[in-house]
Design a protein around this motif. Structure first.
Motif, PDB file in Angstrom:
ATOM      1  N   ALA A  73       5.460  -4.061   7.521  1.00  0.00           N
ATOM      2  CA  ALA A  73       6.724  -3.342   7.330  1.00  0.00           C
ATOM      3  C   ALA A  73       6.537  -2.203   6.348  1.00  0.00           C
ATOM      4  O   ALA A  73       5.713  -2.279   5.426  1.00  0.00           O
ATOM      5  CB  ALA A  73       7.815  -4.289   6.841  1.00  0.00           C
ATOM      6  N   THR A  74       7.314  -1.151   6.535  1.00  0.00           N
ATOM      7  CA  THR A  74       7.329  -0.014   5.619  1.00  0.00           C
ATOM      8  C   THR A  74       8.687   0.025   4.929  1.00  0.00           C
ATOM      9  O   THR A  74       9.728  -0.001   5.591  1.00  0.00           O
ATOM     10  CB  THR A  74       7.090   1.301   6.369  1.00  0.00           C
ATOM     11  OG1 THR A  74       5.818   1.244   7.027  1.00  0.00           O
ATOM     12  CG2 THR A  74       7.101   2.481   5.414  1.00  0.00           C
ATOM     13  N   VAL A 130       0.860  -1.178   0.000  1.00  0.00           N
ATOM     14  CA  VAL A 130       0.000   0.000   0.000  1.00  0.00           C
ATOM     15  C   VAL A 130       0.895   1.225   0.000  1.00  0.00           C
ATOM     16  O   VAL A 130       1.779   1.352   0.858  1.00  0.00           O
ATOM     17  CB  VAL A 130      -0.919   0.011   1.237  1.00  0.00           C
ATOM     18  CG1 VAL A 130      -1.794   1.268   1.239  1.00  0.00           C
ATOM     19  CG2 VAL A 130      -1.790  -1.240   1.265  1.00  0.00           C
ATOM     20  N   ARG A 131       0.665   2.111  -0.948  1.00  0.00           N
ATOM     21  CA  ARG A 131       1.506   3.301  -1.030  1.00  0.00           C
ATOM     22  C   ARG A 131       1.152   4.256   0.104  1.00  0.00           C
ATOM     23  O   ARG A 131      -0.018   4.542   0.370  1.00  0.00           O
ATOM     24  CB  ARG A 131       1.333   3.990  -2.378  1.00  0.00           C
ATOM     25  CG  ARG A 131       2.324   5.120  -2.588  1.00  0.00           C
ATOM     26  CD  ARG A 131       2.529   5.408  -4.049  1.00  0.00           C
ATOM     27  NE  ARG A 131       3.664   6.296  -4.257  1.00  0.00           N
ATOM     28  CZ  ARG A 131       4.206   6.532  -5.433  1.00  0.00           C
ATOM     29  NH1 ARG A 131       3.732   5.926  -6.506  1.00  0.00           N
ATOM     30  NH2 ARG A 131       5.231   7.340  -5.548  1.00  0.00           N
ATOM     31  N   LYS A 132       2.181   4.760   0.766  1.00  0.00           N
ATOM     32  CA  LYS A 132       2.013   5.707   1.870  1.00  0.00           C
ATOM     33  C   LYS A 132       3.035   6.819   1.676  1.00  0.00           C
ATOM     34  O   LYS A 132       4.192   6.689   2.084  1.00  0.00           O
ATOM     35  CB  LYS A 132       2.211   4.998   3.210  1.00  0.00           C
ATOM     36  CG  LYS A 132       1.899   5.869   4.414  1.00  0.00           C
ATOM     37  CD  LYS A 132       2.041   5.062   5.694  1.00  0.00           C
ATOM     38  CE  LYS A 132       1.707   5.918   6.903  1.00  0.00           C
ATOM     39  NZ  LYS A 132       1.863   5.146   8.182  1.00  0.00           N
ATOM     40  N   PRO A 182       2.312  -6.492  -6.366  1.00  0.00           N
ATOM     41  CA  PRO A 182       1.450  -5.416  -6.877  1.00  0.00           C
ATOM     42  C   PRO A 182       1.096  -4.389  -5.803  1.00  0.00           C
ATOM     43  O   PRO A 182       1.127  -4.672  -4.604  1.00  0.00           O
ATOM     44  CB  PRO A 182       0.205  -6.156  -7.360  1.00  0.00           C
ATOM     45  CG  PRO A 182       0.182  -7.419  -6.560  1.00  0.00           C
ATOM     46  CD  PRO A 182       1.613  -7.787  -6.322  1.00  0.00           C
ATOM     47  N   VAL A 183       0.735  -3.208  -6.281  1.00  0.00           N
ATOM     48  CA  VAL A 183       0.312  -2.113  -5.401  1.00  0.00           C
ATOM     49  C   VAL A 183      -1.205  -2.154  -5.241  1.00  0.00           C
ATOM     50  O   VAL A 183      -1.936  -2.371  -6.223  1.00  0.00           O
ATOM     51  CB  VAL A 183       0.745  -0.754  -5.986  1.00  0.00           C
ATOM     52  CG1 VAL A 183       0.245   0.393  -5.107  1.00  0.00           C
ATOM     53  CG2 VAL A 183       2.264  -0.688  -6.117  1.00  0.00           C
ATOM     54  N   LEU A 184      -1.676  -1.973  -4.018  1.00  0.00           N
ATOM     55  CA  LEU A 184      -3.114  -1.922  -3.752  1.00  0.00           C
ATOM     56  C   LEU A 184      -3.603  -0.483  -3.873  1.00  0.00           C
ATOM     57  O   LEU A 184      -3.027   0.434  -3.280  1.00  0.00           O
ATOM     58  CB  LEU A 184      -3.405  -2.451  -2.344  1.00  0.00           C
ATOM     59  CG  LEU A 184      -4.840  -2.268  -1.836  1.00  0.00           C
ATOM     60  CD1 LEU A 184      -5.824  -3.032  -2.703  1.00  0.00           C
ATOM     61  CD2 LEU A 184      -4.944  -2.710  -0.380  1.00  0.00           C
TER      62      LEU A 184
END
Length: 264
Positions: free
Chosen positions: A149-150, A132-134, A159-161
């Motif tokens: 984890a970041t 997940v992009r943050k 893949p990106v959610l």
């Protein structure tokens, strides 16, 4: 006069002998009991000294196994094994709890006593199925939906959610109804069921609603998956559809018994 018969003598002997003699049983002498008891006490004392008082059975080594992203040094530091303490007194359950608390990347941990000088740490790391992009970073999510984890860049092949909240009345309403965590778990379930050849090419998993989950592949092709239900049937339908229509650009397996494709 006739002499005394043998039978008569036997009768007189039985009469004069009285009741049979019974042997008296005396309690054992104190020395007979004290000897074995003293040996047992001595053995117990020696055992306790070996386990707790001597330098022979103390923690000197902490071997680590199962790491991939983490390093053995990180695991040892998080475990906080009391080196130098008696091996028998180490709380292995407390060490397991510390590992999971201090290193969320660890899924399972097994702590064992490796006699005579070691505490073994065997860990299993979580594997991301989505990120997940943050901001400028990415949060890794495992197959259980745990964000653990970041990282500064998305792992290759993961893949990106994307929560498509910009769609009127779709994802925004679903978030209010189901909650973002549940929608994330649904997306994770889809990512976990995508066939391996397709999963390697999937770059984006978009959640429009609980029943509207789609995939975007690296070459621009798209897959409408629908809900997370019937994952295995949808995976089989997608593979068959891609083989039958290799030039198609859009695939729909939301109803696995009636898959469809379009574009070329």
């Amino acid at each position: 006069m006739a002499g005394t018969t043998t039978a008569g003598r036997g009768d007189r002997q039985r009469e004069s002998s009285g009741p049979p003699h019974r042997r008296r049983l005396w309690p054992p002498r104190p020395r007979a009991v004290a000897g074995p008891a003293a040996v047992l006490v001595l053995l117990a004392a020696v055992t306790l000294w070996l386990l707790y008082g001597s330098d022979w059975l103390r923690v000197e080594q902490v071997p680590v196994s199962g790491t991939s992203v983490l390093t053995p040094a990180q695991v040892r530091e998080a475990a906080g094994v009391p080196v130098g303490e008696p091996l028998v007194s180490v709380d292995t359950e407390a060490i397991e709890a510390r590992l999971k608390r201090n290193l969320p990347r660890i899924d399972t941990a097994e702590v064992t006593r490796d006699w005579p000088h070691g505490i073994g740490l065997e860990v299993t790391e979580r594997t991301p199925v989505l990120v997940v992009r943050k901001g400028e970073k990415y949060v890794e999510v495992d197959k259980k939906g745990v964000r653990f984890a970041t990282v500064s860049r998305a792992p290759k092949g993961v893949p990106v959610l994307k929560m498509a909240v910009s769609r009127p009345g779709s994802a925004a309403a679903s978030v209010r109804r189901f909650g973002e965590d549940r929608l994330t778990r649904a997306a994770v379930a889809v990512a976990d069921r995508v066939p391996a050849p397709v999963a390697r090419e999937t770059r984006l998993v978009t959640v429009g609603s609980y029943d509207d989950i789609a995939l975007e592949l690296t070459d621009g092709r798209t897959v409408v998956w629908g809900s997370a239900e019937q994952g295995r049937a949808k995976a089989r339908a997608l593979i068959a559809l891609m083989k039958a229509e290799p030039d198609a650009r859009h695939f729909d397996v939301s109803v696995p018994t009636a898959p469809a494709s379009s574009g070329s």
